[in-house]
Motif scaffolding. Structure first.
Motif, mmCIF file in Angstrom:
data_model
loop_
_atom_site.group_PDB
_atom_site.id
_atom_site.type_symbol
_atom_site.label_atom_id
_atom_site.label_comp_id
_atom_site.label_asym_id
_atom_site.label_seq_id
_atom_site.Cartn_x
_atom_site.Cartn_y
_atom_site.Cartn_z
ATOM 1 N N MET A 165 0.837 -1.209 0.000
ATOM 2 C CA MET A 165 0.000 0.000 0.000
ATOM 3 C C MET A 165 0.871 1.258 0.000
ATOM 4 O O MET A 165 0.627 2.199 -0.744
ATOM 5 C CB MET A 165 -0.941 -0.010 1.197
ATOM 6 C CG MET A 165 -2.024 -1.073 1.071
ATOM 7 S SD MET A 165 -3.313 -0.980 2.336
ATOM 8 C CE MET A 165 -2.562 -1.918 3.660
ATOM 9 N N ASN A 173 1.039 4.145 -2.956
ATOM 10 C CA ASN A 173 0.819 5.565 -2.651
ATOM 11 C C ASN A 173 2.018 6.419 -3.049
ATOM 12 O O ASN A 173 1.872 7.511 -3.585
ATOM 13 C CB ASN A 173 0.532 5.756 -1.159
ATOM 14 C CG ASN A 173 -0.786 5.120 -0.757
ATOM 15 O OD1 ASN A 173 -1.695 4.968 -1.578
ATOM 16 N ND2 ASN A 173 -0.904 4.723 0.498
ATOM 17 N N MET A 201 -5.159 8.009 -10.106
ATOM 18 C CA MET A 201 -6.250 7.618 -9.213
ATOM 19 C C MET A 201 -7.333 8.699 -9.272
ATOM 20 O O MET A 201 -7.020 9.881 -9.239
ATOM 21 C CB MET A 201 -5.739 7.504 -7.779
ATOM 22 C CG MET A 201 -4.700 6.408 -7.606
ATOM 23 S SD MET A 201 -3.897 6.497 -5.978
ATOM 24 C CE MET A 201 -5.211 5.881 -4.929
ATOM 25 N N ASN A 202 -8.584 8.283 -9.333
ATOM 26 C CA ASN A 202 -9.665 9.255 -9.278
ATOM 27 C C ASN A 202 -10.442 9.106 -7.965
ATOM 28 O O ASN A 202 -10.022 8.357 -7.072
ATOM 29 C CB ASN A 202 -10.554 9.156 -10.532
ATOM 30 C CG ASN A 202 -11.268 7.818 -10.636
ATOM 31 O OD1 ASN A 202 -11.437 7.104 -9.644
ATOM 32 N ND2 ASN A 202 -11.683 7.489 -11.841
ATOM 33 N N ASP A 203 -11.549 9.825 -7.851
ATOM 34 C CA ASP A 203 -12.299 9.804 -6.588
ATOM 35 C C ASP A 203 -12.799 8.396 -6.239
ATOM 36 O O ASP A 203 -12.925 8.053 -5.062
ATOM 37 C CB ASP A 203 -13.475 10.793 -6.648
ATOM 38 C CG ASP A 203 -13.006 12.239 -6.507
ATOM 39 O OD1 ASP A 203 -11.812 12.463 -6.205
ATOM 40 O OD2 ASP A 203 -13.832 13.155 -6.703
ATOM 41 N N VAL A 204 -13.098 7.589 -7.255
ATOM 42 C CA VAL A 204 -13.550 6.211 -6.979
ATOM 43 C C VAL A 204 -12.370 5.399 -6.428
ATOM 44 O O VAL A 204 -12.497 4.675 -5.433
ATOM 45 C CB VAL A 204 -14.150 5.556 -8.238
ATOM 46 C CG1 VAL A 204 -14.588 4.129 -7.947
ATOM 47 C CG2 VAL A 204 -15.322 6.379 -8.769
ATOM 48 N N LYS A 208 -9.895 6.505 -4.788
ATOM 49 C CA LYS A 208 -9.632 6.953 -3.424
ATOM 50 C C LYS A 208 -10.649 6.394 -2.439
ATOM 51 O O LYS A 208 -10.319 6.113 -1.296
ATOM 52 C CB LYS A 208 -9.637 8.482 -3.393
ATOM 53 C CG LYS A 208 -8.440 9.065 -4.136
ATOM 54 C CD LYS A 208 -8.323 10.539 -3.907
ATOM 55 C CE LYS A 208 -9.062 11.328 -4.960
ATOM 56 N NZ LYS A 208 -9.091 12.763 -4.672
ATOM 57 N N VAL A 227 -9.455 3.077 -1.393
ATOM 58 C CA VAL A 227 -8.385 3.213 -0.393
ATOM 59 C C VAL A 227 -8.992 3.386 1.003
ATOM 60 O O VAL A 227 -8.612 2.706 1.959
ATOM 61 C CB VAL A 227 -7.487 4.432 -0.736
ATOM 62 C CG1 VAL A 227 -6.570 4.789 0.429
ATOM 63 C CG2 VAL A 227 -6.671 4.146 -1.989
ATOM 64 N N HIS A 272 -8.715 0.794 4.266
ATOM 65 C CA HIS A 272 -8.154 1.182 5.570
ATOM 66 C C HIS A 272 -9.171 0.992 6.693
ATOM 67 O O HIS A 272 -8.825 0.548 7.785
ATOM 68 C CB HIS A 272 -7.617 2.612 5.537
ATOM 69 C CG HIS A 272 -6.273 2.714 4.872
ATOM 70 N ND1 HIS A 272 -5.136 2.174 5.441
ATOM 71 C CD2 HIS A 272 -5.881 3.242 3.689
ATOM 72 C CE1 HIS A 272 -4.101 2.385 4.624
ATOM 73 N NE2 HIS A 272 -4.525 3.024 3.555
ATOM 74 N N TYR A 284 -4.399 -2.543 -1.046
ATOM 75 C CA TYR A 284 -4.664 -2.021 -2.395
ATOM 76 C C TYR A 284 -3.360 -1.699 -3.103
ATOM 77 O O TYR A 284 -2.334 -1.422 -2.465
ATOM 78 C CB TYR A 284 -5.534 -0.765 -2.315
ATOM 79 C CG TYR A 284 -4.954 0.296 -1.416
ATOM 80 C CD1 TYR A 284 -3.894 1.094 -1.832
ATOM 81 C CD2 TYR A 284 -5.439 0.470 -0.124
ATOM 82 C CE1 TYR A 284 -3.335 2.041 -0.996
ATOM 83 C CE2 TYR A 284 -4.881 1.416 0.731
ATOM 84 C CZ TYR A 284 -3.834 2.195 0.281
ATOM 85 O OH TYR A 284 -3.269 3.124 1.122
#
Lengths: 431, 431
Positions: free
Chosen positions: B291, B295, B311-314, B316, B319, B323, B336
């Motif tokens: 992970m 990142n 990475m888009n809002d989906v 994220k 993620v 967590h 992820y």
């Protein structure tokens, strides 16, 4: 802090109504001061504390103080022997301070009061309050932002700067060394220290002195030096819960390897570059460093474990639009920067402000009346004919976003530090 | 590369139909080989080229080779004296190669052909094609992915691995040193080199030798060592145009200060950590490093100028969900990782696969039939009762996303390297 009321007269602040405070003994003298303080937007970002106790940063930072005509906090500080305890009201509501807020509040009140002067009557020239007497009078503080706290526009910077400035005015406090007030404001909220000066302001990380008294703000140039600088702020809608910056920084410092490298090896060089660019009014260099530093700050947030995301898809679409705009223009006409939230602040020059606003209005449709804070600029932008080549270039990479993706647009510019307002602006009415 | 047909028998590949190729002289002998090759998903990411000519990386990387039962490229390589030129078909369409594709293609064909053996007739034991004769026969290559190329699932890794493996089989090529085939595949597509082996595979950056022949893939453990590893892949919808990884890397190397630091100072340590975790089957350490490295890779993309967002809002939201899931479980149950696109690959262990899939199906609603590639696992997940505490924890931070935010879910696991398939699987039909 200048003492003129000019600013206030131009833009009288509108507060719903002064708080009526019932005094137990109405004849007891009350001492009050009311100030207005600006917010500021960093170009070189502050992220990561070197000392959480002293609230000091791991690297220097630099910001532009924004015009209080558009965004400001107004604070009244009053004290009286008849008050029973210190109290704080924010935007009309009394604040029940938790341990963290209390620590910040006390650092400011106690810090500035320790630098108080005797109060001398204007007419009789008699001392009416001795320096040490101030401590016997609890303070009442009321503060009011003219912009939504939730909009994430560094309201704490403006708020703590206004708190400190109001106390300075109340106690007629004097610095023992330049920047001492900013060192106190920094204990309230880190970036607040930069709001004590106008124009471009650096926050020197300090750390040479054990008590961190060298972690202070320092004016780089005042607001008149580069008068052409403008800021267009896009308040971006956010559905997700944000990480508080205090908590975020803490996690970043302990988990991001890249943050440590950035603070030690990248920022010192960037501070030199941007100060030079500002001195020389070189927007090309200024804009590039500003954008790169915003991106790097968000990169270190992403390198944090668990990662922190402040920019969302709308924020990213603004980044793309700005790069396409600059590529089309073959020069940097706009530079974005993002703080600990999805809002975009676009720096530009006066000559490109209307073109940029026209672009913003085209791709981020208006929600309704009052979408742009400045109706004259809005009108000019609505009538502005964007060049066909620019529209074509943007359309290849960007799409018109949904109504509401951007909630509001503020057009503003650089401005001075805190202003002392007249008694007629007091947020208290003592009866 | 193993020679067994086992895999193919379990999961016969379905291609629309073999391409009919009309031969000018039907009696000329044609030599063919057909293979299947896997994709791989990196845990320690490759980002940044040390040499664009040799296509070598600035840091080591490590991946898991995925099971070809779920995701694979199938390639047939044929050659004949009667062919007039080299030709390539991808997913049924002939490819008109541009300079970049041609360079990659030639590196693979010429590289493997230089290692060819004489072809000996099985029955007569006579040499039917001498080593040097292969050069006189143009090649026809047809390749087919069983998953959408546009899904962004490292199709080029599987594709170039299949190309190299088919040529190895066709020419019965022999390595002069271990990893030589991978060094050739790497010139096709960097990450393809890791797809030549099963299980967990490292790509050693190399650079000690001037010709970069030490930039090769190396198996860490085969697919049987940690059989419990599972992957749940969320194919995320993307409205924005993505930066190609070749172009992105180039910009990152020249503009990101953080990338240089990462490659030199962070990755070497992480490679040691993750190889140890894999050897010891320590999912807690494996997941955390995976992970963090994903990142950090995306952080260096953001630190690139202009910044790159994959990475888009989906993405994220995935993620955040992972967590919350791990925090609730008080252990890492899912990890992820995101490549150069918005898709999420979630590594987990067999025992948590259904729970994780149930969570995915709850927050990323099904688009329709075939949403999950494995209908049995889907059924189990639909019937799985998520613990109330977990649902409560996730609901505090995540919302159910829109239908279509995730387009498809692949459930898969680790698998072996390329497999030679029988002639009945040929993508060509010569008439």
């Amino acid at each position: 802090m200048t003492n003129q009321n000019e600013h206030e007269q131009d833009h009288p602040h509108q507060v719903p109504a002064a708080f009526k405070i019932q005094l137990p003994t109405p004849s007891t003298p009350i001492h009050s001061a009311t100030v207005s303080a600006p917010t500021n937007i960093a170009c070189i970002k502050y992220w990561g504390k070197a000392s959480s106790h002293y609230n000091t940063p791991i690297n220097d930072s630099l910001s532009l103080t924004l015009d209080q005509a558009d965004l400001r906090a107004v604070t009244t500080a009053s004290c009286c022997k008849c008050f029973t305890e210190d109290k704080l009201w924010l935007n009309g509501k009394e604040v029940q301070m938790n341990a963290s807020t209390l620590k910040r509040f006390r650092a400011c009140v106690d810090g500035i009061r320790a630098l108080a002067s005797d109060k001398v009557d204007d007419i009789t020239h008699q001392i009416v309050v001795t320096r040490s007497e101030w401590e016997t009078m609890p303070v009442h503080i009321a503060s009011y932002n003219n912009f939504p706290t939730a909009a994430g526009l560094a309201s704490s910077a403006a708020g703590y700067a206004a708190l400190v400035a109001s106390l300075v005015a109340l106690y007629d406090a004097r610095e023992e060394y330049p920047g001492q007030f900013s060192a106190i404001a920094r204990q309230g909220s880190g970036s607040a220290c930069r709001s004590l000066y106008g124009g471009f302001v650096a926050w020197r990380a300090g750390g040479e002195r054990e008590d961190w008294s060298d972690s202070i703000a320092e004016p780089v140039v005042d607001e008149m030096h580069w008068e052409e600088i403008r800021a267009v702020i896009l308040v971006v809608s956010n559905k997700e819960k944000e990480t508080s910056s205090t908590k975020g920084m803490e996690t970043s410092v302990t988990t991001s390897r890249l943050l440590e490298y950035r603070a030690k090896h990248v920022v010192p060089q960037r501070m030199k570059e941007i100060e030079k660019a500002i001195q020389e009014k070189d927007f090309e260099s200024f804009g590039k460093v500003t954008m790169m530093d915003s991106n790097q700050f968000h990169a270190t947030c992403l390198d944090t474990y668990p990662p922190i995301f402040y920019m969302n898809d709308v924020s990213k679409s603004v980044v793309t639009m700005v790069h396409v705009y600059n590529e089309w223009a073959e020069e940097i006409r706009a530079a974005y920067t993002f703080d600990a939230g999805p809002n975009a602040v676009l720096y530009t020059l006066e000559k490109y402000q209307v073109e940029l606003l026209a672009l913003v209005l085209r791709y981020y449709p208006e929600v309704g009346e009052g979408y742009v804070n400045n109706s004259e600029l809005r009108k000019e932008a609505m009538e502005f004919a964007l060049e066909a080549g620019l529209v074509e270039a943007v359309e290849k990479r960007c799409r018109v976003r949904d109504i509401g993706d951007v909630k509001m647009v503020y057009c503003t510019k650089g401005g001075p530090g805190p202003q002392t307002l007249g008694d007629q602006c007091s947020l208290f009415e003592f009866v």
